[in-house]
Design a protein around this motif. Structure first.
Motif, PDB file in Angstrom:
ATOM      1  N   ARG A  55     -31.050  31.636  34.901  1.00  0.00           N
ATOM      2  CA  ARG A  55     -31.559  32.606  35.869  1.00  0.00           C
ATOM      3  C   ARG A  55     -30.537  33.728  36.079  1.00  0.00           C
ATOM      4  O   ARG A  55     -29.360  33.557  35.809  1.00  0.00           O
ATOM      5  N   GLY A  56     -31.009  34.834  36.590  1.00  0.00           N
ATOM      6  CA  GLY A  56     -30.152  35.905  37.080  1.00  0.00           C
ATOM      7  C   GLY A  56     -29.174  36.463  36.066  1.00  0.00           C
ATOM      8  O   GLY A  56     -29.514  36.651  34.900  1.00  0.00           O
ATOM      9  N   LEU A  57     -27.952  36.685  36.560  1.00  0.00           N
ATOM     10  CA  LEU A  57     -26.913  37.329  35.764  1.00  0.00           C
ATOM     11  C   LEU A  57     -26.616  36.624  34.457  1.00  0.00           C
ATOM     12  O   LEU A  57     -26.421  37.250  33.421  1.00  0.00           O
ATOM     13  N   GLN A  58     -26.547  35.278  34.527  1.00  0.00           N
ATOM     14  CA  GLN A  58     -26.187  34.475  33.360  1.00  0.00           C
ATOM     15  C   GLN A  58     -27.169  34.746  32.211  1.00  0.00           C
ATOM     16  O   GLN A  58     -26.771  34.932  31.068  1.00  0.00           O
ATOM     17  N   LYS A  59     -28.453  34.793  32.558  1.00  0.00           N
ATOM     18  CA  LYS A  59     -29.484  35.044  31.561  1.00  0.00           C
ATOM     19  C   LYS A  59     -29.428  36.501  31.081  1.00  0.00           C
ATOM     20  O   LYS A  59     -29.434  36.766  29.881  1.00  0.00           O
ATOM     21  N   ASP A  60     -29.337  37.439  32.022  1.00  0.00           N
ATOM     22  CA  ASP A  60     -29.294  38.864  31.680  1.00  0.00           C
ATOM     23  C   ASP A  60     -28.175  39.168  30.706  1.00  0.00           C
ATOM     24  O   ASP A  60     -28.340  39.923  29.748  1.00  0.00           O
TER      25      ASP A  60
END
Ligand code: NI
Length: 169
Positions: A149-154
């Motif tokens: 999710r979130g930053l990690q995925k982006d």
């Protein structure tokens, strides 16, 4: 035969796979190729979708070929049980160079056919449980990156897009 492994972004990796209706000689050959490709990579698991075949088959060997008894082939696998929780780092042959820490159940029981078409039920804990779930995800068109999710995925998706644009993916 060692087959090329599809990478994140290839359509076949992002769609659910179809059940196998018959264990034909072609399916047996496919399983052999998957095993060879997994060992050559090397990896502890490989789903058919990763070599571009949208069928519900995966192979796994958490010993990386050191213990022949650890080689598992699952055709049309289903979860029977899932419980507990583990938090470990995970990667994927279709997402080379990236990994992330992911929560998964710590124990699973999977039912399906072996390469001879006989029903088998196998319990996995720890790494094997993680491997089974990772490969079962592949059969649904889900990669570990999709579970972030979130930053990690982006961050991962952005890096992959950059590599893609540069022709390095
Ligand atoms: Ni994978």
């Amino acid at each position: 035969m060692i087959r090329p492994i599809s990478r994140y972004g290839a359509e076949v990796l992002h769609q659910p796979a179809r059940p196998v209706s018959d264990i034909t000689p072609e399916i047996t050959q496919l399983v052999d190729d998957m095993i060879q490709t997994m060992y050559a990579a090397p990896g502890i698991g490989l789903a058919a979708t990763q070599i571009g075949v949208p069928l519900r088959i995966f192979v796994a060997d958490i010993s990386l070929g050191r213990n022949p008894a650890d080689l598992i082939t699952f055709i049309n696998p289903e979860f029977v049980e899932r419980d507990g929780m583990q938090l470990e780092e995970e990667g994927c042959l279709s997402v080379p160079g990236f990994n992330a820490t992911l929560a998964r159940p710590s124990r699973v029981v999977v039912k399906g056919l072996n390469r001879h078409g006989e029903e088998q039920v196998i319990e996995g804990t720890g790494l094997l449980a993680r491997c089974f779930q990772h490969e079962m995800d592949h059969l649904e068109g889900t990669l570990f990156v999709d579970r972030l999710r979130g930053l990690q995925k982006d961050l991962i998706v952005r890096k992959i897009k950059k590599l893609s644009r540069a022709g390095k993916w």
